[in-house]
Design an enzyme around this catalytic site. Structure first.
Site, short mmCIF file in Angstrom:
data_model
loop_
_atom_site.label_atom_id
_atom_site.label_comp_id
_atom_site.label_asym_id
_atom_site.label_seq_id
_atom_site.Cartn_x
_atom_site.Cartn_y
_atom_site.Cartn_z
N MET A 30 94.56 155.70 41.92
CA MET A 30 96.16 156.15 41.89
C MET A 30 96.98 155.00 41.40
SD MET A 30 96.41 159.08 44.84
CE MET A 30 97.00 158.01 46.20
N GLY A 31 96.27 154.12 41.00
CA GLY A 31 97.20 152.75 40.18
C GLY A 31 97.64 152.10 41.33
N GLU A 35 93.27 143.56 44.55
CA GLU A 35 91.57 143.14 44.38
C GLU A 35 90.81 144.20 44.98
OE1 GLU A 35 94.69 141.58 45.39
OE2 GLU A 35 94.34 139.55 44.95
N HIS A 37 90.63 147.51 44.34
CA HIS A 37 90.29 148.47 42.75
C HIS A 37 89.66 147.13 42.08
CE1 HIS A 37 94.24 150.39 44.11
NE2 HIS A 37 93.18 151.34 44.26
N GLN A 61 97.11 165.85 46.67
CA GLN A 61 96.42 165.48 47.85
C GLN A 61 97.72 164.82 48.86
OE1 GLN A 61 94.31 162.34 45.66
NE2 GLN A 61 94.63 160.87 47.32
N GLY A 147 86.05 153.05 47.18
CA GLY A 147 85.96 151.83 48.38
C GLY A 147 85.54 152.47 49.57
N GLN A 153 86.67 159.70 52.80
CA GLN A 153 86.68 160.07 51.53
C GLN A 153 85.43 159.79 50.72
OE1 GLN A 153 90.17 159.47 48.71
NE2 GLN A 153 88.92 157.87 47.96
O1 PAF Z 1 91.39 156.67 46.62
C1 PAF Z 1 92.28 157.09 45.87
O2 PAF Z 1 92.75 156.34 45.18
C2 PAF Z 1 92.51 158.69 45.75
O3 PAF Z 1 92.24 159.31 46.76
C3 PAF Z 1 91.39 159.24 44.42
C4 PAF Z 1 90.00 158.93 44.76
C5 PAF Z 1 91.74 158.41 43.24
C6 PAF Z 1 91.85 160.69 43.89
O4 PAF Z 1 93.13 160.81 43.81
#
Ligand code: PAF
Length: 291
Positions: A30-31, A35, A37, A61, A147, A153
């Site tokens: 989600m931008g 570190e 990501h 979400q 992650g 998730q």
């Molecule tokens: O973990 C995230 O940043 C979000 O939940 C994802 C997996 C990109 C879905 O929008």
């Protein structure tokens, strides 16, 4: 590096790479990249010929009273980090590109999504599964990287991919922490200096829980109580949940040895002021040998 906001254009590019025989790794985000990501992108870089990153703050979400509008965004900085990390393509769509006005199809799941974060965020995982499924269709990658910080998730996406026979390997990557132990998260930017200090109670409490397990404790209630006791000592912290579950199916455990595949997830969500933070550890627990 290619930057595209369009579904068709992105799909065509990925198809071209696949025709040319390249493997593709996808890092959904989600931008507001950090570190954590970056470690996912590096793993994707090591294991694939081409790396695609999606940057999309997914409205469906977020619950009605959650932080969709205020969620931090800085696409220029994200693009620079992707470029430095050797990413080949960023998919950065507008919400209108992803969701038509009459959008009404969702991917949902029983079981795993109802525990932990699902209790206080009842529509969250439906939104995650739906957008991740869309991303897998738009970017038909060989591998997708998530992650372990969002362990539930990761478990949900793995189960979805298996249940729906998706042709993609889901790769989990370890939590990346600040030097003082705080798990990296885009939401850490919400914390003021005092809260930032208070937030250390998450990793501190988990360290205590883990120590107990390493010393041989197998009673989930005892481990939970120890973690809760540490969190309670911090006046700015309010527990949302402390749970110990089987990582395979996110069902609560009484005895840690009951995890079906031997992997136990100890997960917490804690409010520090108004900011809700999550953290966890995953531990392998062997079944005790019966004489
Ligand atoms: O973990 C995230 O940043 C979000 O939940 C994802 C997996 C990109 C879905 O929008």
């Amino acid at each position: 590096m290619i930057i595209s906001g369009k579904i068709e254009e992105t799909r065509e590019q990925i198809k071209k790479w696949k025709r040319e025989g390249f493997s593709v790794g996808l890092v959904p985000t989600m931008g507001y990249l950090h570190e954590g990501h970056q470690s996912l992108m590096e793993a994707a870089r090591r294991e694939n010929d081409k790396v695609a990153v999606s940057v999309f703050v997914n409205p469906i979400q977020f619950g009605p009273n959650e932080d969709f509008a205020s969620y931090p965004r800085d696409f220029e900085k994200d693009a620079a980090l992707c470029e430095r990390t050797g990413v080949d393509l960023i998919f950065h769509p507008e919400a209108e590109e992803m969701y038509d006005e009459d959008f009404c199809t969702y991917v949902d799941m029983d079981g795993l999504t109802k525990e932990l974060c699902g209790k206080s965020r009842p529509t969250h995982f439906r939104g995650v599964q739906t957008v991740v499924s869309k991303l897998f269709h738009i970017i038909p990658a060989d591998r997708a990287y998530f992650g372990e910080k969002d362990a539930q998730q990761l478990a949900v996406v793995r189960k979805m991919a298996r249940d729906l026979s998706m042709d993609i390997q889901i790769v989990g990557c370890p939590i990346i922490r600040e030097a003082d132990g705080l798990a990296k998260s885009s939401r850490n930017t919400y914390l003021n200096a005092e809260e930032r200090q208070a937030a250390l109670v998450l990793s501190r409490s988990l360290t205590e829980g883990k120590r107990l397990i390493e010393q041989g404790e197998r009673d989930a209630q005892k481990v939970k109580r120890t973690i809760q006791a540490v969190i309670t000592q911090e006046s700015l912290a309010k527990v949302d949940y402390v749970e110990i579950v089987d990582f395979a199916d996110i069902t609560p455990l009484r005895n840690l040895e009951d995890a079906r595949q031997g992997e136990v997830l100890c997960a917490i969500a804690v409010l520090i002021g108004k900011t809700r933070l999550i953290d966890n550890f995953i531990v392998k627990v062997d079944k005790a040998k019966k004489e």
